[in-house]
Design an enzyme around this catalytic site. Structure first.
Site, PDB file in Angstrom:
ATOM      1  N   ARG A  45      57.006 -29.891 -18.940  1.00  0.00           N
ATOM      2  CA  ARG A  45      57.084 -30.775 -17.764  1.00  0.00           C
ATOM      3  C   ARG A  45      56.601 -32.169 -18.132  1.00  0.00           C
ATOM      4  O   ARG A  45      57.098 -33.178 -17.658  1.00  0.00           O
ATOM      5  CB  ARG A  45      56.279 -30.205 -16.586  1.00  0.00           C
ATOM      6  CG  ARG A  45      56.220 -31.149 -15.394  1.00  0.00           C
ATOM      7  CD  ARG A  45      55.975 -30.464 -14.044  1.00  0.00           C
ATOM      8  NE  ARG A  45      55.026 -29.373 -14.095  1.00  0.00           N
ATOM      9  CZ  ARG A  45      53.698 -29.526 -14.285  1.00  0.00           C
ATOM     10  NH1 ARG A  45      53.185 -30.727 -14.444  1.00  0.00           N
ATOM     11  NH2 ARG A  45      52.922 -28.473 -14.306  1.00  0.00           N
ATOM     12  N   TYR A  97      75.182 -45.271  -1.310  1.00  0.00           N
ATOM     13  CA  TYR A  97      75.308 -43.815  -1.360  1.00  0.00           C
ATOM     14  C   TYR A  97      74.630 -43.174  -0.151  1.00  0.00           C
ATOM     15  O   TYR A  97      73.452 -43.438   0.121  1.00  0.00           O
ATOM     16  CB  TYR A  97      74.680 -43.312  -2.664  1.00  0.00           C
ATOM     17  CG  TYR A  97      74.792 -41.830  -2.837  1.00  0.00           C
ATOM     18  CD1 TYR A  97      76.030 -41.239  -3.006  1.00  0.00           C
ATOM     19  CD2 TYR A  97      73.670 -41.020  -2.819  1.00  0.00           C
ATOM     20  CE1 TYR A  97      76.144 -39.863  -3.145  1.00  0.00           C
ATOM     21  CE2 TYR A  97      73.774 -39.645  -2.965  1.00  0.00           C
ATOM     22  CZ  TYR A  97      75.011 -39.073  -3.125  1.00  0.00           C
ATOM     23  OH  TYR A  97      75.117 -37.716  -3.260  1.00  0.00           O
ATOM     24  N   ASP A 168      70.724 -49.468  -8.352  1.00  0.00           N
ATOM     25  CA  ASP A 168      71.392 -48.202  -8.646  1.00  0.00           C
ATOM     26  C   ASP A 168      72.649 -48.554  -9.447  1.00  0.00           C
ATOM     27  O   ASP A 168      73.615 -49.104  -8.916  1.00  0.00           O
ATOM     28  CB  ASP A 168      71.738 -47.468  -7.335  1.00  0.00           C
ATOM     29  CG  ASP A 168      72.359 -46.091  -7.586  1.00  0.00           C
ATOM     30  OD1 ASP A 168      72.979 -45.893  -8.644  1.00  0.00           O
ATOM     31  OD2 ASP A 168      72.243 -45.225  -6.695  1.00  0.00           O
ATOM     32  N   LYS A 193      77.190 -38.508 -12.810  1.00  0.00           N
ATOM     33  CA  LYS A 193      78.493 -39.160 -12.690  1.00  0.00           C
ATOM     34  C   LYS A 193      79.016 -39.599 -14.071  1.00  0.00           C
ATOM     35  O   LYS A 193      79.309 -38.754 -14.885  1.00  0.00           O
ATOM     36  CB  LYS A 193      78.365 -40.326 -11.717  1.00  0.00           C
ATOM     37  CG  LYS A 193      77.584 -39.981 -10.430  1.00  0.00           C
ATOM     38  CD  LYS A 193      78.281 -38.931  -9.567  1.00  0.00           C
ATOM     39  CE  LYS A 193      77.392 -38.368  -8.463  1.00  0.00           C
ATOM     40  NZ  LYS A 193      76.791 -39.348  -7.580  1.00  0.00           N
TER      41      LYS A 193
HETATM   42  C1  LIG Z   1      75.703 -39.332  -6.657  1.00  0.00           C
HETATM   43  C2  LIG Z   1      74.922 -40.550  -6.457  1.00  0.00           C
HETATM   44  C3  LIG Z   1      73.540 -40.496  -6.252  1.00  0.00           C
HETATM   45  C4  LIG Z   1      72.793 -39.175  -6.173  1.00  0.00           C
HETATM   46  O1  LIG Z   1      72.763 -38.532  -7.406  1.00  0.00           O
HETATM   47  P1  LIG Z   1      72.742 -36.923  -7.585  1.00  0.00           P
HETATM   48  O2  LIG Z   1      72.808 -36.779  -9.057  1.00  0.00           O
HETATM   49  O3  LIG Z   1      73.929 -36.380  -6.849  1.00  0.00           O
HETATM   50  O4  LIG Z   1      71.458 -36.443  -7.005  1.00  0.00           O
HETATM   51  C5  LIG Z   1      72.863 -41.692  -6.120  1.00  0.00           C
HETATM   52  N1  LIG Z   1      73.493 -42.878  -6.195  1.00  0.00           N
HETATM   53  C6  LIG Z   1      74.825 -42.967  -6.370  1.00  0.00           C
HETATM   54  C7  LIG Z   1      75.480 -44.306  -6.446  1.00  0.00           C
HETATM   55  C8  LIG Z   1      75.576 -41.813  -6.526  1.00  0.00           C
HETATM   56  O5  LIG Z   1      76.903 -41.903  -6.695  1.00  0.00           O
END
Ligand SMILES: *Cc1c(COP(=O)(O)O)cnc(C)c1O
Length: 379
Positions: A45, A97, A168, A193
């Site tokens: 961890r 998001y 982000d 992604k």
């Molecule tokens: C999918 C997504 C998230 C969340 O991520 P997860 O891996 O699904 O928890 C946050 N920001 C954006 C822009 C995303 O496309």
């Protein structure tokens, strides 16, 4: 080194066996050589060699000082929100998001105020900053309307109010955009992604750069990351390292496909609007060109009416009607009923996210086949 090279080689020398593929350290705990002696690892961890290797690679790609790998993008964003305390105010891109908005609703319970605004409007951002504002949280391109926010200008505005700029960077990846070099304090990723790219693991990242507050951020985030335990597993860290080797190849092909598809969409009588920052008529085209080296492969578009939107979802054959984005396979999403289903009504109205809007995550298939699939689904 160039991104392509970092992506392939990562940051570690191969181990003593000469293995080119990094070993997976599938161990929860590590033996100590003696009292008060350590190999540098105690418990997975707190630190795992496979995950460390991945974190160093991501930090190098984002030109950051330190990165942490989490079990999902939301776990990473959760850690960012934990940096704030009751009474703090956070400004966020209003078109972002949906899961981030939902998490903000949970944190509101602890007295943190989340305010959503159009962060492409610098005057509005300036007017919205308050003494209690501790952060500006943006997505650029935004999700799903693909609006472009000026990262450098927002970093300056945030810092003039002793607030952090958090970006982000999921949609463009460090291959196309490096927000830390433009003044951002923290970069967030859903690694699920593009970084993963194969729709097989969930993951998230936080990366901190060289800004004046970075030392404090590194201590705080490090403490939360090891205390919460939402760290990425060794197996998934290895899969992510393997995915990163082809990041550049994938996203450049995806972006090339996306530009052709966006141009094709513009000419279709069924399509009323196309949102893609790589089209010269997009209002953020120039700004995106200045701050990023590509436009990514996310396209949103509106069709004539909601019946047509729904019928397209049922007719696509090659393109999968599914949530998520960024993988080698093309996906189509209906944001109002999927990714942004929990978005408050006032935000949907302000951003124009309606039942005619579809979002396309363009994969690496042959462009002609993708266009042919859309064509048959439109008619
Ligand atoms: C999918 C997504 C998230 C969340 O991520 P997860 O891996 O699904 O928890 C946050 N920001 C954006 C822009 C995303 O496309």
């Amino acid at each position: 080194m160039h991104d392509f090279t970092i992506e392939v080689h990562g940051c570690r020398q191969a181990d003593y066996t000469g293995a080119l593929s990094q070993p997976i350290y599938q161990s929860a705990t590590f033996r100590h050589p003696g009292f008060q002696q350590s190999t540098g690892y105690d418990y997975s961890r707190c630190g795992n060699p496979t995950r460390d290797n991945l974190e160093e690679t991501i930090a190098a790609l984002e030109k950051g000082q330190k990165a942490w790998a989490f079990s999902s993008g939301m776990a990473a964003i959760n850690t960012v929100f934990q940096l704030f305390k009751p009474g703090d105010h956070i400004l966020l891109t209003e078109d972002l998001y949906g899961g981030t908005v939902r998490l903000g609703e949970i944190f509101a319970k602890y007295g943190i105020e989340f305010e959503y605004i159009d962060t492409t409007d610098l005057e509005l951002v300036q007017r919205s900053l308050r003494p209690a504002t501790r952060a500006i949280f943006i997505e650029t391109p935004s999700n799903p309307m693909m609006l472009i926010t000026d990262i450098k200008a927002l970093a300056e505005l945030a810092h003039s109010h002793a607030a952090l700029l958090v970006v982000d960077n999921t949609f463009l990846t460090p291959h196309f955009q490096k927000p830390l070099t433009l003044g951002a304090d923290i970069v967030v990723h859903s690694g699920t992604k593009y970084l993963c790219g194969h729709n097989d693991i969930l993951s998230g990242f936080l990366i901190v750069g060289q800004s004046p507050c970075s030392q404090q951020l590194i201590e705080e985030i490090g403490l939360y990351a090891k205390s919460q335990g939402a760290n990425l597993s060794a197996q998934d860290s290895w899969l992510m390292l393997r995915s990163l080797k082809t990041l550049g190849l994938r996203v450049e092909k995806q972006a090339a496909n996306a530009l052709q598809i966006a141009q094709w969409l513009k000419q279709q009588p069924e399509v009323t609007d196309v949102y893609y920052a790589g089209l010269p008529e997009h209002p953020g085209f120039q700004l995106n060109r200045q701050q990023a080296s590509g436009s990514g492969a996310m396209i949103s578009f509106k069709v004539r009416d909601s019946d047509l939107a729904r019928s397209i979802l049922g007719k696509v054959k090659l393109i999968a009607f599914a949530e998520s984005l960024g993988g080698v396979e093309s996906l189509i999403t209906y944001p109002l009923y999927q990714t942004h289903e929990c978005m408050p009504k006032y935000l949907l109205e302000r951003t124009g996210l309606d039942d005619r809007l579809l979002r396309l995550s363009v994969g690496i298939e042959a462009t002609e086949d993708l266009i042919a699939d859309l064509q048959q689904a439109f008619r």
